[in-house]
Design a protein around this motif. Structure first.
Motif, short mmCIF file in Angstrom:
data_model
loop_
_atom_site.label_atom_id
_atom_site.label_comp_id
_atom_site.label_asym_id
_atom_site.label_seq_id
_atom_site.Cartn_x
_atom_site.Cartn_y
_atom_site.Cartn_z
N THR A 197 -30.85 -3.75 -57.33
CA THR A 197 -30.38 -5.01 -57.91
C THR A 197 -31.25 -5.51 -59.04
OG1 THR A 197 -31.59 -6.25 -56.21
CG2 THR A 197 -29.28 -5.70 -55.75
N SER A 198 -32.14 -4.67 -59.56
CA SER A 198 -32.94 -5.08 -60.71
C SER A 198 -32.04 -5.17 -61.94
CB SER A 198 -34.05 -4.05 -60.95
OG SER A 198 -34.71 -4.34 -62.18
N ARG A 199 -32.18 -6.23 -62.68
CA ARG A 199 -31.33 -6.44 -63.84
C ARG A 199 -31.46 -5.29 -64.86
NH1 ARG A 199 -28.72 -11.26 -65.74
NH2 ARG A 199 -27.37 -10.53 -67.39
N LYS A 200 -32.65 -4.70 -64.94
CA LYS A 200 -32.86 -3.64 -65.93
C LYS A 200 -32.12 -2.37 -65.58
CE LYS A 200 -37.09 -1.77 -63.81
NZ LYS A 200 -38.52 -1.49 -64.00
N ASN A 201 -31.67 -2.24 -64.32
CA ASN A 201 -30.96 -1.04 -63.90
C ASN A 201 -29.45 -1.24 -63.80
OD1 ASN A 201 -33.23 0.70 -63.67
ND2 ASN A 201 -33.79 -0.33 -61.76
N LEU A 202 -28.96 -2.31 -64.39
CA LEU A 202 -27.52 -2.52 -64.51
C LEU A 202 -26.99 -1.76 -65.71
CD1 LEU A 202 -27.11 -6.34 -63.83
CD2 LEU A 202 -26.19 -4.49 -62.43
N PHE A 203 -25.79 -1.20 -65.60
CA PHE A 203 -25.19 -0.45 -66.69
C PHE A 203 -23.95 -1.17 -67.21
CE2 PHE A 203 -27.42 2.64 -64.06
CZ PHE A 203 -28.15 3.34 -65.01
N ASP A 204 -23.84 -1.24 -68.52
CA ASP A 204 -22.67 -1.82 -69.18
C ASP A 204 -21.66 -0.68 -69.38
OD1 ASP A 204 -20.75 -2.80 -70.97
OD2 ASP A 204 -22.21 -4.06 -72.00
N TRP A 205 -20.46 -0.83 -68.80
CA TRP A 205 -19.49 0.27 -68.86
C TRP A 205 -19.12 0.63 -70.29
CZ3 TRP A 205 -14.57 0.36 -70.93
CH2 TRP A 205 -14.06 -0.88 -71.35
N ARG A 206 -19.15 -0.34 -71.20
CA ARG A 206 -18.78 -0.06 -72.60
C ARG A 206 -19.81 0.84 -73.27
NH1 ARG A 206 -17.63 -6.13 -74.53
NH2 ARG A 206 -19.63 -6.31 -73.42
N GLU A 207 -21.09 0.57 -72.97
CA GLU A 207 -22.15 1.40 -73.55
C GLU A 207 -22.10 2.81 -72.99
OE1 GLU A 207 -25.82 -0.56 -72.88
OE2 GLU A 207 -25.35 -2.29 -74.17
N GLU A 208 -21.82 2.92 -71.69
CA GLU A 208 -21.74 4.26 -71.07
C GLU A 208 -20.56 5.03 -71.64
OE1 GLU A 208 -24.05 5.52 -68.81
OE2 GLU A 208 -25.04 3.75 -69.62
N LEU A 209 -19.44 4.32 -71.89
CA LEU A 209 -18.26 4.98 -72.44
C LEU A 209 -18.52 5.50 -73.84
CD1 LEU A 209 -15.30 5.64 -71.85
CD2 LEU A 209 -14.67 3.46 -72.90
N VAL A 210 -19.19 4.69 -74.65
CA VAL A 210 -19.53 5.11 -76.01
C VAL A 210 -20.49 6.28 -75.98
CG1 VAL A 210 -20.70 4.41 -78.13
CG2 VAL A 210 -19.10 2.84 -77.02
N GLY A 211 -21.46 6.21 -75.04
CA GLY A 211 -22.44 7.28 -74.94
C GLY A 211 -21.82 8.60 -74.51
N ALA A 212 -20.72 8.53 -73.74
CA ALA A 212 -20.07 9.75 -73.29
C ALA A 212 -19.36 10.44 -74.43
CB ALA A 212 -19.09 9.42 -72.16
#
Length: 212
Positions: A197-212
């Motif tokens: 639950t650390s804020r730094k380990n949250l992922f933004d789905w839009r960033e992950e999609l772009v990265g893919a």
């Protein structure tokens, strides 16, 4: 407009459009056997027998359900749940004198699985009770929890993460099986491993999609 109508209901609607069957809260509660229940037990039992012919019989099915019900409400219990879902746990088959791995989710043939989504999932421990907005289940096993907040609410994501942290403190039993949690207020959608639950380990789905 309310969080329910603008964020939660659209999430449920989209889930149904892509193949998740909606289960009303009252029916979900019945399938769980009450507010302390973790699984849709009749669904899980049926799928265990269906996905494991010649491996799981009625007696072994009951024992597997017992083992799943005894998983610890901790990150270690969550790891054990993942091992079960990955098919890394086994049962002994006397006739074959060997251990055979048990399938809870068929990753090779997705159509053989049952996908359910429900909302207002109330879980009660011995002291506290909490309610998750949306829960996704595969073969009766909760695999993801979503917290929905008012659309565009400035502190919505913070509130959602705070709620997940409260679940860890007060009703960790509801987090034994789910492997991911999501927090959204319509505009943003973040996700993370359930026990991180650390804020730094949250992922933004839009960033992950772009990265893919």
């Amino acid at each position: 407009m309310s969080e329910r109508s603008v964020v939660q209901n659209p999430m449920l609607k989209y889930a149904q459009e892509i193949g998740w069957e909606y289960v009303p809260p009252d029916e979900a509660l019945r399938l769980r056997g009450g507010e302390s229940g973790m699984y849709f037990t009749p669904t899980l039992e049926r799928q265990l027998l269906r996905l494991n012919p010649n491996i799981v019989d009625a007696a072994r099915c009951a024992d597997i359900l017992r083992q799943l019900s005894l998983l610890r409400p901790s990150i270690e219990g969550n790891r054990d749940a993942l091992e079960w879902m990955r098919g890394e746990r086994s049962v002994f088959i006397p006739d074959e004198n060997r251990e055979r791995n048990v399938t809870l989710i068929d990753f090779n043939n997705p159509d053989r699985n049952l996908f359910h989504v429900t909302d207002e999932w109330r879980h009660k421990s011995t002291v506290f009770a909490n309610r998750a907005d949306v829960v996704f289940l595969i073969n009766g096993i909760p695999v993801a929890i979503a917290e929905t907040k008012g659309a565009g609410k400035p502190d919505g994501l913070t509130e959602g993460i705070t709620q997940i942290r409260r679940y860890h403190r007060e009703t960790p039993e509801m987090l034994i099986a789910p492997q991911v949690f999501e927090v959204t207020e319509l505009v943003n959608f973040f996700y993370a491993a359930t026990w991180e639950t650390s804020r730094k380990n949250l992922f933004d789905w839009r960033e992950e999609l772009v990265g893919a």
